[in-house]
Design a protein around this motif. Structure first.
Motif, PDB file in Angstrom:
ATOM      1  N   THR A  60      25.331 -23.780  13.904  1.00  0.00           N
ATOM      2  CA  THR A  60      25.807 -22.635  13.137  1.00  0.00           C
ATOM      3  C   THR A  60      24.822 -21.491  13.307  1.00  0.00           C
ATOM      4  O   THR A  60      23.619 -21.692  13.191  1.00  0.00           O
ATOM      5  CB  THR A  60      25.873 -22.997  11.636  1.00  0.00           C
ATOM      6  OG1 THR A  60      26.718 -24.130  11.476  1.00  0.00           O
ATOM      7  CG2 THR A  60      26.398 -21.837  10.810  1.00  0.00           C
ATOM      8  N   CYS A  61      25.329 -20.300  13.566  1.00  0.00           N
ATOM      9  CA  CYS A  61      24.444 -19.140  13.698  1.00  0.00           C
ATOM     10  C   CYS A  61      23.973 -18.690  12.325  1.00  0.00           C
ATOM     11  O   CYS A  61      24.770 -18.552  11.395  1.00  0.00           O
ATOM     12  CB  CYS A  61      25.172 -17.991  14.403  1.00  0.00           C
ATOM     13  SG  CYS A  61      24.062 -16.602  14.768  1.00  0.00           S
ATOM     14  N   THR A  62      22.672 -18.487  12.214  1.00  0.00           N
ATOM     15  CA  THR A  62      22.082 -17.975  10.983  1.00  0.00           C
ATOM     16  C   THR A  62      20.836 -17.172  11.340  1.00  0.00           C
ATOM     17  O   THR A  62      20.164 -17.460  12.328  1.00  0.00           O
ATOM     18  CB  THR A  62      21.742 -19.116   9.987  1.00  0.00           C
ATOM     19  OG1 THR A  62      21.322 -18.549   8.756  1.00  0.00           O
ATOM     20  CG2 THR A  62      20.666 -20.036  10.527  1.00  0.00           C
ATOM     21  N   CYS A  80      20.704 -20.774  16.469  1.00  0.00           N
ATOM     22  CA  CYS A  80      21.805 -21.728  16.419  1.00  0.00           C
ATOM     23  C   CYS A  80      21.244 -22.972  15.738  1.00  0.00           C
ATOM     24  O   CYS A  80      20.566 -23.798  16.368  1.00  0.00           O
ATOM     25  CB  CYS A  80      22.317 -22.035  17.823  1.00  0.00           C
ATOM     26  SG  CYS A  80      23.125 -20.630  18.618  1.00  0.00           S
ATOM     27  N   ALA A  81      21.486 -23.068  14.442  1.00  0.00           N
ATOM     28  CA  ALA A  81      20.901 -24.134  13.629  1.00  0.00           C
ATOM     29  C   ALA A  81      21.774 -25.378  13.637  1.00  0.00           C
ATOM     30  O   ALA A  81      22.986 -25.298  13.443  1.00  0.00           O
ATOM     31  CB  ALA A  81      20.693 -23.646  12.202  1.00  0.00           C
ATOM     32  N   ARG A  82      21.142 -26.524  13.860  1.00  0.00           N
ATOM     33  CA  ARG A  82      21.838 -27.805  13.753  1.00  0.00           C
ATOM     34  C   ARG A  82      21.947 -28.204  12.297  1.00  0.00           C
ATOM     35  O   ARG A  82      22.811 -28.994  11.930  1.00  0.00           O
ATOM     36  CB  ARG A  82      21.125 -28.873  14.570  1.00  0.00           C
ATOM     37  CG  ARG A  82      21.121 -28.532  16.062  1.00  0.00           C
ATOM     38  CD  ARG A  82      20.605 -29.616  16.960  1.00  0.00           C
ATOM     39  NE  ARG A  82      19.384 -30.269  16.494  1.00  0.00           N
ATOM     40  CZ  ARG A  82      18.930 -31.401  16.993  1.00  0.00           C
ATOM     41  NH1 ARG A  82      19.579 -32.006  17.953  1.00  0.00           N
ATOM     42  NH2 ARG A  82      17.812 -31.926  16.534  1.00  0.00           N
ATOM     43  N   SER A  83      21.066 -27.652  11.465  1.00  0.00           N
ATOM     44  CA  SER A  83      21.092 -27.876  10.023  1.00  0.00           C
ATOM     45  C   SER A  83      20.549 -26.618   9.361  1.00  0.00           C
ATOM     46  O   SER A  83      19.607 -26.006   9.863  1.00  0.00           O
ATOM     47  CB  SER A  83      20.215 -29.074   9.656  1.00  0.00           C
ATOM     48  OG  SER A  83      20.056 -29.150   8.258  1.00  0.00           O
ATOM     49  N   LEU A  84      21.136 -26.217   8.246  1.00  0.00           N
ATOM     50  CA  LEU A  84      20.669 -25.033   7.534  1.00  0.00           C
ATOM     51  C   LEU A  84      19.547 -25.366   6.555  1.00  0.00           C
ATOM     52  O   LEU A  84      18.954 -24.481   5.956  1.00  0.00           O
ATOM     53  CB  LEU A  84      21.834 -24.359   6.812  1.00  0.00           C
ATOM     54  CG  LEU A  84      22.930 -23.835   7.730  1.00  0.00           C
ATOM     55  CD1 LEU A  84      24.070 -23.237   6.909  1.00  0.00           C
ATOM     56  CD2 LEU A  84      22.399 -22.825   8.715  1.00  0.00           C
ATOM     57  N   THR A 104      15.936 -28.715  21.657  1.00  0.00           N
ATOM     58  CA  THR A 104      16.332 -28.895  20.265  1.00  0.00           C
ATOM     59  C   THR A 104      15.153 -29.440  19.462  1.00  0.00           C
ATOM     60  O   THR A 104      14.288 -30.135  20.001  1.00  0.00           O
ATOM     61  CB  THR A 104      17.519 -29.870  20.127  1.00  0.00           C
ATOM     62  OG1 THR A 104      17.158 -31.137  20.666  1.00  0.00           O
ATOM     63  CG2 THR A 104      18.759 -29.346  20.830  1.00  0.00           C
ATOM     64  N   GLY A 105      15.139 -29.112  18.192  1.00  0.00           N
ATOM     65  CA  GLY A 105      14.106 -29.629  17.308  1.00  0.00           C
ATOM     66  C   GLY A 105      13.805 -28.654  16.193  1.00  0.00           C
ATOM     67  O   GLY A 105      14.434 -27.595  16.074  1.00  0.00           O
ATOM     68  N   CYS A 106      12.820 -29.003  15.373  1.00  0.00           N
ATOM     69  CA  CYS A 106      12.402 -28.165  14.259  1.00  0.00           C
ATOM     70  C   CYS A 106      11.525 -27.045  14.804  1.00  0.00           C
ATOM     71  O   CYS A 106      10.429 -27.285  15.310  1.00  0.00           O
ATOM     72  CB  CYS A 106      11.645 -28.991  13.230  1.00  0.00           C
ATOM     73  SG  CYS A 106      11.156 -28.042  11.772  1.00  0.00           S
TER      74      CYS A 106
END
Length: 165
Positions: A60-62, A80-84, A104-106
Protein backbone atom coordinates in the motif's frame (compact mmCIF):
# COMPACT_ATOMS: atom_id res chain seq x y z
CA UNK A 1 -1.62 45.21 -26.79
CA UNK A 2 -3.78 45.23 -23.64
CA UNK A 3 -2.04 45.92 -20.33
CA UNK A 4 -3.09 42.70 -18.65
CA UNK A 5 -1.76 40.43 -21.43
CA UNK A 6 1.87 40.25 -20.18
CA UNK A 7 0.66 39.42 -16.65
CA UNK A 8 -1.71 36.77 -17.99
CA UNK A 9 1.04 35.20 -20.10
CA UNK A 10 3.41 35.13 -17.13
CA UNK A 11 0.77 33.48 -14.92
CA UNK A 12 0.07 30.84 -17.59
CA UNK A 13 3.78 30.13 -18.04
CA UNK A 14 4.38 29.71 -14.29
CA UNK A 15 1.39 27.42 -13.84
CA UNK A 16 2.33 25.31 -16.87
CA UNK A 17 5.88 24.78 -15.60
CA UNK A 18 4.90 23.79 -12.06
CA UNK A 19 2.33 21.21 -13.22
CA UNK A 20 4.82 19.50 -15.55
CA UNK A 21 7.47 18.81 -12.93
CA UNK A 22 6.58 15.74 -10.85
CA UNK A 23 9.45 16.51 -8.46
CA UNK A 24 7.59 19.60 -7.27
CA UNK A 25 4.84 17.28 -5.98
CA UNK A 26 7.00 14.60 -4.31
CA UNK A 27 6.68 12.68 -2.09
CA UNK A 28 3.14 11.63 -2.78
CA UNK A 29 0.85 8.69 -3.46
CA UNK A 30 -1.44 8.54 -6.47
CA UNK A 31 -3.73 5.61 -5.85
CA UNK A 32 -1.26 2.71 -5.89
CA UNK A 33 1.76 4.61 -7.22
CA UNK A 34 4.51 6.13 -5.06
CA UNK A 35 6.34 9.24 -6.32
CA UNK A 36 9.68 10.34 -4.88
CA UNK A 37 12.32 12.65 -6.27
CA UNK A 38 16.03 12.54 -5.62
CA UNK A 39 18.24 15.38 -6.85
CA UNK A 40 21.57 13.80 -5.86
CA UNK A 41 22.85 10.54 -4.41
CA UNK A 42 25.76 10.40 -1.99
CA UNK A 43 25.48 6.67 -1.21
CA UNK A 44 24.65 4.01 -3.79
CA UNK A 45 22.69 2.36 -5.11
CA UNK A 46 20.44 5.32 -5.88
CA UNK A 47 18.95 6.90 -9.01
CA UNK A 48 18.21 10.60 -9.42
CA UNK A 49 15.13 12.37 -10.73
CA UNK A 50 11.47 11.48 -10.40
CA UNK A 51 11.01 7.86 -9.30
CA UNK A 52 7.61 6.23 -9.79
CA UNK A 53 6.91 2.85 -8.19
CA UNK A 54 3.72 0.88 -8.60
CA UNK A 55 2.66 -0.46 -5.21
CA UNK A 56 1.63 -4.00 -6.04
CA UNK A 57 2.34 -7.45 -4.56
CA UNK A 58 0.10 -6.65 -1.59
CA UNK A 59 1.72 -3.31 -0.75
CA UNK A 60 0.00 0.00 0.00
CA UNK A 61 1.35 3.44 -0.87
CA UNK A 62 1.81 5.70 2.12
CA UNK A 63 3.90 8.78 2.88
CA UNK A 64 6.14 8.33 5.93
CA UNK A 65 8.01 11.10 7.75
CA UNK A 66 11.77 11.26 7.77
CA UNK A 67 13.96 11.48 10.85
CA UNK A 68 15.01 15.15 11.10
CA UNK A 69 17.95 14.12 13.27
CA UNK A 70 19.41 11.75 10.65
CA UNK A 71 21.55 13.22 7.87
CA UNK A 72 20.78 10.30 5.57
CA UNK A 73 17.10 9.52 6.21
CA UNK A 74 15.75 12.98 7.01
CA UNK A 75 13.41 13.20 4.01
CA UNK A 76 9.81 12.05 4.05
CA UNK A 77 9.17 9.33 1.48
CA UNK A 78 6.28 7.78 -0.38
CA UNK A 79 6.76 4.05 0.21
CA UNK A 80 5.12 0.82 -0.86
CA UNK A 81 4.41 -0.57 2.60
CA UNK A 82 3.80 -4.26 3.20
CA UNK A 83 2.38 -3.24 6.58
CA UNK A 84 1.29 0.17 7.86
CA UNK A 85 2.37 -0.77 11.40
CA UNK A 86 5.66 0.77 12.56
CA UNK A 87 8.68 -1.52 12.81
CA UNK A 88 12.13 -1.10 14.37
CA UNK A 89 14.96 -1.48 11.84
CA UNK A 90 17.45 -2.05 14.70
CA UNK A 91 15.69 -5.24 15.83
CA UNK A 92 14.11 -6.39 12.54
CA UNK A 93 15.73 -8.98 10.27
CA UNK A 94 18.04 -7.58 7.59
CA UNK A 95 16.37 -6.58 4.30
CA UNK A 96 16.35 -9.21 1.56
CA UNK A 97 16.27 -9.18 -2.22
CA UNK A 98 13.19 -10.22 -4.13
CA UNK A 99 13.49 -11.22 -7.80
CA UNK A 100 16.86 -9.42 -8.09
CA UNK A 101 15.05 -6.15 -8.69
CA UNK A 102 13.40 -5.34 -5.36
CA UNK A 103 14.42 -5.30 -1.71
CA UNK A 104 12.00 -5.86 1.18
CA UNK A 105 12.26 -5.37 4.91
CA UNK A 106 11.98 -2.87 7.74
CA UNK A 107 13.35 0.39 6.37
CA UNK A 108 14.90 3.38 8.08
CA UNK A 109 11.50 5.10 7.99
CA UNK A 110 10.14 2.41 10.36
CA UNK A 111 7.87 0.63 7.88
CA UNK A 112 8.08 -2.84 6.33
CA UNK A 113 8.48 -1.87 2.68
CA UNK A 114 9.21 -3.08 -0.85
CA UNK A 115 11.52 -0.81 -2.87
CA UNK A 116 13.60 -0.93 -6.04
CA UNK A 117 17.15 -2.22 -5.51
CA UNK A 118 18.36 0.87 -7.35
CA UNK A 119 16.86 2.99 -4.55
CA UNK A 120 17.80 0.75 -1.62
CA UNK A 121 20.24 3.20 -0.01
CA UNK A 122 17.41 5.75 0.34
CA UNK A 123 15.35 3.36 2.48
CA UNK A 124 17.70 0.92 4.23
CA UNK A 125 20.72 1.50 6.46
CA UNK A 126 22.20 -1.80 5.23
CA UNK A 127 21.73 -2.57 1.54
CA UNK A 128 21.66 -6.28 0.66
CA UNK A 129 24.65 -7.43 -1.43
CA UNK A 130 22.34 -8.56 -4.23
CA UNK A 131 21.32 -4.92 -4.78
CA UNK A 132 24.89 -3.69 -5.06
CA UNK A 133 25.74 -4.01 -8.75
CA UNK A 134 28.22 -2.47 -11.14
CA UNK A 135 31.93 -1.94 -10.69
CA UNK A 136 31.61 0.66 -7.89
CA UNK A 137 34.65 2.09 -6.19
CA UNK A 138 35.04 -0.61 -3.57
CA UNK A 139 33.56 1.62 -0.91
CA UNK A 140 36.35 4.18 -0.92
CA UNK A 141 34.00 6.76 0.61
CA UNK A 142 35.09 5.25 3.95
CA UNK A 143 31.47 4.67 4.86
CA UNK A 144 30.42 8.28 5.02
CA UNK A 145 27.38 10.09 3.83
CA UNK A 146 27.77 13.79 4.41
CA UNK A 147 29.75 13.07 7.57
CA UNK A 148 27.42 10.38 8.91
CA UNK A 149 28.58 6.77 8.98
CA UNK A 150 26.65 4.51 6.62
CA UNK A 151 28.09 1.24 7.84
CA UNK A 152 30.58 1.01 4.98
CA UNK A 153 28.02 0.51 2.22
CA UNK A 154 30.02 0.50 -1.01
CA UNK A 155 29.06 3.04 -3.62
CA UNK A 156 27.77 0.85 -6.40
CA UNK A 157 27.73 3.50 -9.07
CA UNK A 158 24.97 3.40 -11.62
CA UNK A 159 23.24 0.05 -11.64
CA UNK A 160 20.60 -1.17 -14.03
CA UNK A 161 17.71 1.23 -14.39
CA UNK A 162 14.54 -0.08 -12.77
CA UNK A 163 13.05 3.16 -11.53
CA UNK A 164 9.55 2.54 -12.81
CA UNK A 165 8.53 4.50 -15.81
Amino acid sequence: MPRFLPSLLLALLVSACSDGDPCSQAPRCDDSEALNCETACTVGPCSTGAIFQECDQGTTCTVVPGDRGDARFYRSRAVCARSLTACDPATAPEPVCEDGRFVTGCGAHHRDIRAFCSQAALYFAKVPACCVTGPGDGGTDAGTDGGTGDGGIPDAGPGPSDAGR
